[in-house]
Write an enzyme that holds these catalytic residues in place. Structure first.
Site, PDB file in Angstrom:
ATOM      1  CG  ASN A   9      19.483   7.887 -19.803  1.00 11.89           C
ATOM      2  OD1 ASN A   9      20.613   7.613 -19.410  1.00 11.89           O
ATOM      3  ND2 ASN A   9      18.585   8.507 -19.042  1.00 11.89           N
ATOM      4  CE  LYS A  11      16.921   6.048 -17.126  1.00 13.31           C
ATOM      5  NZ  LYS A  11      15.629   6.045 -16.453  1.00 13.31           N
ATOM      6  CG  HIS A  95      17.200  11.814 -16.458  1.00 13.47           C
ATOM      7  ND1 HIS A  95      16.651  11.140 -15.382  1.00 13.47           N
ATOM      8  CD2 HIS A  95      16.767  11.166 -17.567  1.00 13.47           C
ATOM      9  CE1 HIS A  95      15.928  10.125 -15.845  1.00 13.47           C
ATOM     10  NE2 HIS A  95      15.980  10.125 -17.163  1.00 13.47           N
ATOM     11  CD  GLU A  97      16.442   7.980 -13.572  1.00 16.12           C
ATOM     12  OE1 GLU A  97      17.592   7.855 -14.038  1.00 16.12           O
ATOM     13  OE2 GLU A  97      15.457   7.361 -14.021  1.00 16.12           O
ATOM     14  CD  GLU A 167      13.179  11.509 -20.081  1.00 10.49           C
ATOM     15  OE1 GLU A 167      13.283  10.497 -20.790  1.00 10.49           O
ATOM     16  OE2 GLU A 167      13.891  11.726 -19.093  1.00 10.49           O
ATOM     17  N   GLY A 173      10.411   4.540 -16.313  1.00  9.39           N
ATOM     18  CA  GLY A 173      10.713   3.253 -15.701  1.00  9.39           C
ATOM     19  C   GLY A 173       9.523   2.558 -15.069  1.00  9.39           C
ATOM     20  CB  SER A 213       7.204   3.556 -20.129  1.00  9.59           C
ATOM     21  OG  SER A 213       7.501   3.465 -18.749  1.00  9.59           O
TER      22      SER A 213
HETATM   23  P1  PGA Z   1      12.485   4.601 -19.357  1.00  8.26           P
HETATM   24  O1  PGA Z   1      13.445   5.846 -18.994  1.00  8.26           O
HETATM   25  O2  PGA Z   1      12.488   4.471 -20.846  1.00  8.26           O
HETATM   26  O3  PGA Z   1      13.125   3.411 -18.670  1.00  8.26           O
HETATM   27  O4  PGA Z   1      11.143   4.913 -18.812  1.00  8.26           O
HETATM   28  C1  PGA Z   1      13.461   6.995 -19.779  1.00  8.26           C
HETATM   29  C2  PGA Z   1      14.453   7.978 -19.209  1.00  8.26           C
HETATM   30  O5  PGA Z   1      14.626   8.044 -17.994  1.00  8.26           O
HETATM   31  O6  PGA Z   1      15.103   8.729 -19.967  1.00  8.26           O
END
Ligand code: PGA
Length: 251
Positions: A9, A11, A95, A97, A167, A173, A213
């Site tokens: 992803n 983003k 997601h 976010e 997730e 992140g 992560s």
């Molecule tokens: P990350 O994000 O690997 O940077 O923690 C995962 C995601 O948001 O799908």
């Protein structure tokens, strides 16, 4: 047997030339990997160029969001037929976010998943609790709410095309991944929910990715868990090296 699926992803990162470079590097390094399904999800602006690169390769194209209407006066939105047209086989929906910053709800996730399925695009449906939920012992409640409402009204046939991404928001992140035990516990619970909602066959065949992560140094222990069928990777998918190592860590 569930085929492992690793999705990157990207983003809101990578302009067109950066996307082309990254896609080419991933393709070159992973051209001979057939055991793992590999998906890259660039921003909308790069989908067309990345599609040119991954076309007829073992890398699949995914988008990061979609709107549920087919076309019309919805300024700023992109529809599932448009994603199909640009070569997407997958699309992330729900997601955290988007839930946090853009008002995504289980109801809109559900509409998006249905719109994608109509077009033959496979939704990657994201679910997962926030830190405050976990601290308040509400992890399972939140997962249940997300899973049951995001997948409401889908048929058993639809479910063959759906990927779920667990997730935990506190792991996204942050550099703090869920432990393999925490991931396994949540994934097992999601599989049990699928059995209740659909049936045992759906539950056993549904692929559940872990996200939050994921890095080259933790993928092996996560993927070793019985109910972890892959990963949705954010930060570590922005460079070819760690992403390639994550895919190879699943072989
Ligand atoms: P990350 O994000 O690997 O940077 O923690 C995962 C995601 O948001 O799908």
């Amino acid at each position: 047997m569930r085929r492992v699926i690793i999705a990157g992803n990207w983003k809101m990162n990578k302009n067109i030339s950066e996307s082309i470079d990254l896609a080419n590097a991933i393709k070159r390094s992973l051209y001979n990997v057939e055991e793992v399904e590999i998906v890259v999800c660039p921003p909308f602006t790069s989908l067309s160029d990345v599609n040119e690169i991954v076309l007829e390769s073992n890398i699949k194209l995914g988008a990061q969001d979609v709107y549920w209407e087919k076309e019309g006066a919805f300024t700023g939105e992109v529809s599932s037929p448009m994603l199909k047209n640009v070569g997407c086989e997958y699309c992330i929906v729900g997601h955290s976010e988007r839930r946090q910053f853009f008002g995504e709800t289980n109801e809109t996730v559900n509409k998006k998943a249905k719109a994608l399925l109509k077009e033959g695009i496979m939704p990657i449906v994201c679910v997962g609790e926030k830190l405050e939920d976990r601290k308040a012992n509400k992890t399972f409640d939140v997962i249940k709410d997300h899973v049951t409402n995001s997948l409401a009204g889908l048929t058993k046939e639809d479910m063959r095309k759906v990927v779920i991404a667990y997730e935990p928001v506190w792991a996204i992140g942050t550099g703090v991944n869920a432990t393999k035990e925490q991931a396994q516990e949540a994934h097992k619970y999601i599989r049990a929910l699928l059995k209740d909602m659909f049936d045992g066959t759906v539950a056993e065949s549904a692929r559940i990715q872990y996200g939050g992560s994921v890095k080259p140094d933790n993928i092996k222990e996560l993927i070793s868990q019985e109910d972890v069928d892959g990963a949705l990777v954010g930060g570590a998918s922005l460079k070819a090296d760690p992403f390639v190592q994550i895919v190879r860590g699943c072989l």
